[in-house]
Design an enzyme around this catalytic site. Structure first.
Site, PDB file in Angstrom:
ATOM      1  CE  LYS A 240      -3.672  -2.016   2.597  1.00  0.00           C
ATOM      2  NZ  LYS A 240      -4.346  -2.108   3.849  1.00  0.00           N
ATOM      3  NE  ARG A 241       5.413   1.368   3.995  1.00  0.00           N
ATOM      4  CZ  ARG A 241       6.568   1.052   3.439  1.00  0.00           C
ATOM      5  NH1 ARG A 241       7.324   1.972   2.885  1.00  0.00           N
ATOM      6  NH2 ARG A 241       6.991  -0.201   3.469  1.00  0.00           N
TER       7      ARG A 241
END
Ligand code: GLU
Length: 476
Positions: A240-241
């Protein structure tokens, strides 16, 4: 042959993730290709993590991608009677049993077993106790065969399975009476007559146990197809990062759903060297034979390319309708279609990968207030431009009709009057004054699109900037 039935079974614990969207697309495509049925089942039995908000986001994401379902959405939580009935029948037939071992005791025995070189699996202490419903706090475990393989022929990974003795009698019902995922998923897939379970490779290791549950319930397992992991550009698991993985985020960025579907279908599936696929093409061509086993790399550059491809193909009306919300976000007011805007959007097709990117390029036209780019001001709103802009403004005030022909004549007249200067000397400062930028479509087109009143006002603003700069220069 039975008619094909597939399902997408999301756990509503967050947004619609790229990997889940791909699973949904493959299930949809396989069902459509074979004239079968695609259904949606929300696996919301994890009460702590499931939310209605997430369920709504997942459904919205699927609709946006154009993945319609024929049955559902069903909710797994509304099927607990069926899960309980299945567990009761397994106990009745001796294929499952109650287990009263406490967590602490299990932990202790497991550690001892591991310490003495065992595999730490359940030791079967309650297996033959035939405990009744009155045994107190208990879980329910499946009675696995003592030997032999729990095998299945995966349509992507090929022959798969595990030795029953390597799995151990797994819990299928918690002590609070709720079923575990592996039980619920099998019961639901049996009841919903699913013929093909297509899902992420992370579920490949769960499948032998599920096969055992099918056998215990005297049901024929479906075909399984586990699709490979998606990795980011770096080759590492999507994070997600690092990577954009939320379908909603792609939508908010102004990505076209056609482009996204096309990008996603190529994550693991191929059809020769073809790169461009509409949903119709996918329904026509998709099959599991061409789903590869190796990890699929999600490359943002490909999505960019597809975005541009689909933007180029949109009809003007459609393009306007799609880009409108993004225009309004930038304009901070309603935006109507106009010939000038439509013309500009048309010209921007070649340079835009997303609707947002396109909308950004129309700022000067759709916002009342324009922002002057520092570099453009430095270069073009110089003291020498002041008399030119003044003469032009006077001339433009008296232009009868604000069209390209009359504007061109007005410019020619001023250029002549100012000593036969080159048209660029007049057009560039004008462009910067009315758009704030050094790049725009043709100058007459730009002026027509902006309209007389706003052009005259902006010429005034541009002049003030040039005058202030001139004053600062003389002062220093
Ligand atoms: N609910 C499971 C998940 O989201 C899917 C299970 C399945 O497809 O069998 O991972």
């Amino acid at each position: 042959m039975k008619s094909i039935r597939t399902r997408f079974a999301p756990s509503p614990t967050g947004f619609l993730h790229l990997g889940s969207a791909r699973t949904a697309l493959f299930n949809w495509a396989f069902a459509r290709h074979h004239g079968g049925t695609f259904l949606l089942r929300v696996e919301d039995t994890d009460h702590d993590r499931s939310t209605l908000e997430s369920e709504a986001a997942v459904l919205e994401g699927l609709r946006w991608l154009g993945l319609d379902w024929d049955e559902g959405p069903f909710r797994q939580s509304e099927r607990s009677d069926r899960h309980r009935a299945a567990i009761a029948s397994l106990i009745a037939s001796g294929r499952a049993y109650r287990c009263v071992c406490s967590k602490d005791s299990l932990e202790e025995r497991k550690n001892q077993d591991l310490a003495s070189g065992g595999n730490g699996l359940y030791d079967g202490r309650c297996r033959d106790l035939t405990l009744g419903a009155d045994c107190g706090d208990h879980t329910v475990r499946i009675r696995l065969p003592q030997e032999g393989a729990l095998a299945f022929d995966d349509l992507v990974f090929g022959p798969s399975g595990q030795d029953a003795s390597q799995i151990g009698d797994a819990i299928i019902q918690r002590s609070d009476g709720t079923p575990l995922y592996n039980l619920a998923v099998v019961v639901d897939d049996i009841d919903m007559e699913i013929t093909h379970v297509i899902r992420g490779a992370d579920h490949h290791p769960n499948t032998p146990l599920q096969v055992a549950i099918y056998q215990a319930l005297d049901a024929e397992p479906p075909f399984f197809a586990h699709v490979p992991l998606i990795v980011g550009e770096s080759g590492k698991k999507l994070s997600k990062r690092r990577d954009n993985v939320s379908i909603q985020e792609f939508q908010e960025e102004g990505q076209l759903h056609e482009a996204l579907v096309n990008w996603i279908v190529r994550l693991g599936w191929s059809h020769g060297d073809d790169e461009v696929f509409s949903l119709d093409d996918i329904a026509r061509l998709f099959d599991l034979d061409h789903v590869g086993r190796s990890a699929a790399r999600a490359e943002p550059a490909k999505l960019q390319w597809l975005g541009q491809h689909y933007i180029k193909g949109l009809k003007n009306d459609e393009l306007f309708q799609r880009v409108k919300p993004f225009l309004e976000e930038i304009a901070e007011q309603p935006v109507q279609d106009s010939p000038g805007l439509s013309h500009l959007l048309d010209a921007l097709r070649e340079r835009s990968h997303t609707l947002m990117e396109m909308a950004e390029q129309t700022r000067w036209l759709i916002r009342d207030e324009i922002e002057y780019e520092e570099k453009a001001v430095q270069k073009h709103l110089r003291p020498v431009s002041i008399p030119l802009l003044q003469a032009l403004r006077t001339r433009l005030e008296s232009v009868e009709t604000w069209d390209e022909g009359q504007l061109e004549r007005a410019f020619e007249h001023v250029a002549e009057q100012e000593g036969g200067i080159k048209m660029g000397k007049l057009a560039q400062p004008t462009r910067v004054a009315v758009t704030g930028r050094a790049v725009s479509p043709g100058i007459y087109e730009t002026l027509v699109a902006i309209g007389r009143e706003r052009c005259l006002a902006r010429l005034g603003a541009g002049l003030s900037i040039a005058e202030a700069r001139a004053a600062a220069q003389t002062g220093s």
